[in-house]
Motif scaffolding. Structure first.
Motif, PDB file in Angstrom:
ATOM      1  N   GLY A   2       0.802  -1.211   0.000  1.00 39.35           N
ATOM      2  CA  GLY A   2       0.000   0.000   0.000  1.00 39.35           C
ATOM      3  C   GLY A   2       0.839   1.267   0.000  1.00 39.35           C
ATOM      4  N   ILE A   3       0.154   2.395  -0.205  1.00 41.52           N
ATOM      5  CA  ILE A   3       0.826   3.698  -0.191  1.00 41.52           C
ATOM      6  C   ILE A   3       0.382   4.481   1.037  1.00 41.52           C
ATOM      7  CG2 ILE A   3       1.151   3.844  -2.672  1.00 41.52           C
ATOM      8  CD1 ILE A   3      -1.288   5.664  -2.817  1.00 41.52           C
ATOM      9  N   ASP A   4       1.307   5.224   1.610  1.00 38.96           N
ATOM     10  CA  ASP A   4       1.029   6.081   2.755  1.00 38.96           C
ATOM     11  C   ASP A   4       1.160   7.528   2.326  1.00 38.96           C
ATOM     12  OD1 ASP A   4       0.801   3.765   4.205  1.00 38.96           O
ATOM     13  OD2 ASP A   4       2.759   3.935   5.179  1.00 38.96           O
ATOM     14  N   LEU A   5       0.123   8.318   2.564  1.00 38.73           N
ATOM     15  CA  LEU A   5       0.111   9.733   2.226  1.00 38.73           C
ATOM     16  C   LEU A   5       0.099  10.552   3.507  1.00 38.73           C
ATOM     17  CD1 LEU A   5      -2.602   9.612  -0.595  1.00 38.73           C
ATOM     18  CD2 LEU A   5      -0.119   9.657  -0.891  1.00 38.73           C
ATOM     19  N   ALA A   6       0.857  11.638   3.516  1.00 39.24           N
ATOM     20  CA  ALA A   6       0.995  12.462   4.717  1.00 39.24           C
ATOM     21  C   ALA A   6      -0.108  13.510   4.797  1.00 39.24           C
ATOM     22  CB  ALA A   6       2.361  13.148   4.729  1.00 39.24           C
ATOM     23  N   ILE A   7      -0.680  13.656   6.006  1.00 37.32           N
ATOM     24  CA  ILE A   7      -1.641  14.725   6.280  1.00 37.32           C
ATOM     25  C   ILE A   7      -1.147  15.516   7.490  1.00 37.32           C
ATOM     26  CG2 ILE A   7      -3.635  13.550   5.268  1.00 37.32           C
ATOM     27  CD1 ILE A   7      -4.457  12.709   8.086  1.00 37.32           C
ATOM     28  N   PRO A   8      -1.488  16.803   7.571  1.00 33.92           N
ATOM     29  CA  PRO A   8      -0.950  17.642   8.649  1.00 33.92           C
ATOM     30  C   PRO A   8      -1.533  17.306  10.026  1.00 33.92           C
ATOM     31  CG  PRO A   8      -1.625  18.973   6.757  1.00 33.92           C
ATOM     32  CD  PRO A   8      -2.189  17.596   6.561  1.00 33.92           C
ATOM     33  N   THR A   9      -0.764  17.616  11.033  1.00 31.81           N
ATOM     34  CA  THR A   9      -1.237  17.501  12.419  1.00 31.81           C
ATOM     35  C   THR A   9      -2.510  18.316  12.590  1.00 31.81           C
ATOM     36  OG1 THR A   9       1.035  17.242  13.217  1.00 31.81           O
ATOM     37  CG2 THR A   9      -0.624  17.938  14.827  1.00 31.81           C
ATOM     38  N   GLY A  10      -3.485  17.736  13.258  1.00 34.26           N
ATOM     39  CA  GLY A  10      -4.742  18.432  13.502  1.00 34.26           C
ATOM     40  C   GLY A  10      -5.806  18.212  12.444  1.00 34.26           C
ATOM     41  N   SER A  11      -5.466  17.458  11.373  1.00 29.58           N
ATOM     42  CA  SER A  11      -6.419  17.275  10.272  1.00 29.58           C
ATOM     43  C   SER A  11      -7.096  15.910  10.285  1.00 29.58           C
ATOM     44  CB  SER A  11      -5.725  17.486   8.918  1.00 29.58           C
ATOM     45  OG  SER A  11      -4.796  16.439   8.663  1.00 29.58           O
ATOM     46  N   LEU A  12      -6.750  15.053  11.248  1.00 30.27           N
ATOM     47  CA  LEU A  12      -7.249  13.674  11.227  1.00 30.27           C
ATOM     48  C   LEU A  12      -8.776  13.614  11.291  1.00 30.27           C
ATOM     49  CD1 LEU A  12      -5.884  10.808  11.194  1.00 30.27           C
ATOM     50  CD2 LEU A  12      -6.440  10.699  13.625  1.00 30.27           C
ATOM     51  N   ALA A  13      -9.385  14.391  12.181  1.00 26.98           N
ATOM     52  CA  ALA A  13     -10.844  14.372  12.317  1.00 26.98           C
ATOM     53  C   ALA A  13     -11.515  14.863  11.043  1.00 26.98           C
ATOM     54  CB  ALA A  13     -11.275  15.230  13.508  1.00 26.98           C
ATOM     55  N   PHE A  14     -10.946  15.897  10.428  1.00 22.80           N
ATOM     56  CA  PHE A  14     -11.485  16.397   9.157  1.00 22.80           C
ATOM     57  C   PHE A  14     -11.490  15.291   8.115  1.00 22.80           C
ATOM     58  CE2 PHE A  14     -10.389  17.786   4.876  1.00 22.80           C
ATOM     59  CZ  PHE A  14     -11.423  18.649   4.576  1.00 22.80           C
ATOM     60  N   TRP A  15     -10.362  14.576   7.986  1.00 26.31           N
ATOM     61  CA  TRP A  15     -10.258  13.560   6.953  1.00 26.31           C
ATOM     62  C   TRP A  15     -11.145  12.350   7.250  1.00 26.31           C
ATOM     63  CZ3 TRP A  15      -8.941  14.200   2.232  1.00 26.31           C
ATOM     64  CH2 TRP A  15      -8.047  15.202   1.885  1.00 26.31           C
ATOM     65  N   GLU A  16     -11.258  11.978   8.514  1.00 25.87           N
ATOM     66  CA  GLU A  16     -12.126  10.841   8.831  1.00 25.87           C
ATOM     67  C   GLU A  16     -13.570  11.153   8.460  1.00 25.87           C
ATOM     68  OE1 GLU A  16     -13.343   7.785  12.446  1.00 25.87           O
ATOM     69  OE2 GLU A  16     -11.968   9.454  12.864  1.00 25.87           O
ATOM     70  N   GLN A  17     -14.037  12.342   8.813  1.00 24.18           N
ATOM     71  CA  GLN A  17     -15.405  12.727   8.468  1.00 24.18           C
ATOM     72  C   GLN A  17     -15.592  12.797   6.961  1.00 24.18           C
ATOM     73  OE1 GLN A  17     -16.602  16.758   9.454  1.00 24.18           O
ATOM     74  NE2 GLN A  17     -18.721  16.119   9.782  1.00 24.18           N
ATOM     75  N   ARG A  18     -14.638  13.380   6.265  1.00 22.29           N
ATOM     76  CA  ARG A  18     -14.743  13.536   4.806  1.00 22.29           C
ATOM     77  C   ARG A  18     -14.787  12.176   4.111  1.00 22.29           C
ATOM     78  NH1 ARG A  18     -13.715  17.669   1.109  1.00 22.29           N
ATOM     79  NH2 ARG A  18     -12.938  17.003  -0.934  1.00 22.29           N
ATOM     80  N   LEU A  19     -13.916  11.275   4.507  1.00 18.50           N
ATOM     81  CA  LEU A  19     -13.857   9.953   3.890  1.00 18.50           C
ATOM     82  C   LEU A  19     -15.127   9.161   4.160  1.00 18.50           C
ATOM     83  CD1 LEU A  19     -10.149   9.076   4.724  1.00 18.50           C
ATOM     84  CD2 LEU A  19     -11.078   9.610   2.454  1.00 18.50           C
ATOM     85  N   ARG A  20     -15.624   9.220   5.387  1.00 17.80           N
ATOM     86  CA  ARG A  20     -16.862   8.482   5.710  1.00 17.80           C
ATOM     87  C   ARG A  20     -18.051   9.050   4.949  1.00 17.80           C
ATOM     88  NH1 ARG A  20     -15.791   4.807   9.574  1.00 17.80           N
ATOM     89  NH2 ARG A  20     -14.101   5.226  11.069  1.00 17.80           N
ATOM     90  N   MET A  21     -18.109  10.361   4.809  1.00 23.44           N
ATOM     91  CA  MET A  21     -19.201  10.985   4.049  1.00 23.44           C
ATOM     92  C   MET A  21     -19.134  10.608   2.579  1.00 23.44           C
ATOM     93  SD  MET A  21     -19.594  14.795   5.722  1.00 23.44           S
ATOM     94  CE  MET A  21     -20.893  15.195   4.547  1.00 23.44           C
ATOM     95  N   ALA A  22     -17.931  10.294   2.092  1.00 22.73           N
ATOM     96  CA  ALA A  22     -17.762   9.873   0.692  1.00 22.73           C
ATOM     97  C   ALA A  22     -18.047   8.384   0.510  1.00 22.73           C
ATOM     98  CB  ALA A  22     -16.344  10.182   0.223  1.00 22.73           C
ATOM     99  N   GLY A  23     -18.397   7.701   1.594  1.00 22.31           N
ATOM    100  CA  GLY A  23     -18.736   6.288   1.497  1.00 22.31           C
ATOM    101  C   GLY A  23     -17.572   5.342   1.690  1.00 22.31           C
ATOM    102  N   CYS A  24     -16.416   5.852   2.115  1.00 23.83           N
ATOM    103  CA  CYS A  24     -15.251   4.993   2.323  1.00 23.83           C
ATOM    104  C   CYS A  24     -15.372   4.232   3.633  1.00 23.83           C
ATOM    105  CB  CYS A  24     -13.971   5.830   2.345  1.00 23.83           C
ATOM    106  SG  CYS A  24     -13.645   6.752   0.833  1.00 23.83           S
ATOM    107  N   VAL A  25     -14.911   3.012   3.633  1.00 29.01           N
ATOM    108  CA  VAL A  25     -14.794   2.237   4.872  1.00 29.01           C
ATOM    109  C   VAL A  25     -13.431   2.555   5.459  1.00 29.01           C
ATOM    110  CG1 VAL A  25     -14.732  -0.068   5.890  1.00 29.01           C
ATOM    111  CG2 VAL A  25     -16.287   0.419   3.977  1.00 29.01           C
ATOM    112  N   VAL A  26     -13.426   3.146   6.650  1.00 26.73           N
ATOM    113  CA  VAL A  26     -12.199   3.694   7.229  1.00 26.73           C
ATOM    114  C   VAL A  26     -11.877   3.001   8.549  1.00 26.73           C
ATOM    115  CG1 VAL A  26     -11.073   5.786   8.099  1.00 26.73           C
ATOM    116  CG2 VAL A  26     -12.700   5.931   6.190  1.00 26.73           C
ATOM    117  N   THR A  27     -10.623   2.641   8.708  1.00 24.54           N
ATOM    118  CA  THR A  27     -10.109   2.161   9.995  1.00 24.54           C
ATOM    119  C   THR A  27      -9.253   3.273  10.573  1.00 24.54           C
ATOM    120  OG1 THR A  27     -10.084  -0.129   9.251  1.00 24.54           O
ATOM    121  CG2 THR A  27      -8.752   0.407  11.182  1.00 24.54           C
ATOM    122  N   ALA A  28      -9.614   3.751  11.770  1.00 21.65           N
ATOM    123  CA  ALA A  28      -8.941   4.911  12.347  1.00 21.65           C
ATOM    124  C   ALA A  28      -8.116   4.536  13.571  1.00 21.65           C
ATOM    125  CB  ALA A  28      -9.979   5.967  12.725  1.00 21.65           C
TER     126      ALA A  28
END
Length: 272
Positions: A77-103
């Motif tokens: 797999g590939i790992d992409l970097a996201i900034p500190t403090g953005s994890l909650a934003f990305w989890e919500q965005r991915l789930r709203m897009a229908g992604c199955v996310v493991t956090a």
């Protein structure tokens, strides 16, 4: 000093891949082109606003591409970097897009439309203003680039020797630390099967076209490419309009009409 340039994968659904990487992950389609070894195959490049080396993920779009079969030696797999403090934003965005996310406290793991395992990892870096993509992802939350690639191999010692020689870097716990915090991680293979490329398969770390490249085979028979950082994606298109049409380096420009004509028969308009 070496760093990850980009990673190339396969997809059987170009529109879904474009939708996911631009509209969900917020990357920019920086080059909308074709495979230089087979001009009847689309090649899509996604990255930050300028397509900076180290920010780019590419896909070869192959019609009727089946599922991949993982083997002893392959890129994981590939790992992409996201900034500190953005994890909650990305989890919500991915789930709203229908992604199955493991956090976890520092990462989000999901699978893209091409069956590629993708992990978003928190780092202390943010994109400088000139690299921010103008979209609905706030600049302070945007993906900053590739942070790691996993390489699954059966013979760790042979692979470590190869990369230590080629990269001039000594591994720590089977991990090679590169420039800008990039890492290449060797992991044990989980199968004795022979691999077959399919959706989500990785072909190489980098790709040729808008920079010079050297291809080599590692001991596991993976195709590895060492690429320069220049001249970059603005070679044939203005920076403000990257990816908006068929991008071709100069040596392929004479084939533009033939390429566009062929893809029109397939229902593909590079300006869509």
């Amino acid at each position: 000093m070496t760093r990850l340039n980009h990673v190339s994968l396969l997809t059987g659904d170009a529109p879904a891949t474009i939708q996911f990487y631009t509209k969900v992950l917020g990357l920019r389609l920086v080059k909308n082109t074709v495979n230089q070894e087979n001009i009847h195959v689309r090649h899509l490049f996604f990255g930050d606003y300028q397509g900076t080396p180290g920010s780019v993920v590419t896909f070869f779009a192959i019609d009727r591409l089946g599922h991949r079969y993982d083997g002893q030696n392959q890129l994981g797999g590939i790992d992409l970097a996201i900034p500190t403090g953005s994890l909650a934003f990305w989890e919500q965005r991915l789930r709203m897009a229908g992604c199955v996310v493991t956090a976890t406290l520092t990462s989000l793991t999901l699978v893209d439309p091409a069956d590629t395992p993708v992990r978003l990892l928190v780092t202390d870096q943010t994109l400088p203003t000139q690299l921010v993509v103008p979209n609905d992802v706030p600049g302070e939350n945007q993906i900053t680039g590739l942070i790691n690639v996993d390489l699954l191999v059966a013979d760790h010692e042979a692979e470590k020797t190869f990369f230590q020689t080629m990269l001039c870097v000594t591994p720590e716990n089977n991990q090679f630390r590169l420039e800008a915090g990039n890492t290449l991680t060797l992991k044990p293979s989980l199968t004795d099967s022979i691999k077959r490329f399919g959706r989500g398969s990785m072909e190489e770390f980098a790709d040729r076209g808008w920079f010079k490249s050297l291809y080599v085979r590692d001991p596991a028979d993976n195709r590895i490419e060492f690429a320069t950082k220049e001249p970059g994606f603005a070679l044939d298109e203005p920076l403000a309009h990257l990816g908006e049409g068929l991008g071709l380096p100069p040596k392929f420009e004479a084939q533009r009409q033939a390429i566009e004509t062929y893809f029109k028969t397939k229902g593909v308009d590079f300006h869509d």
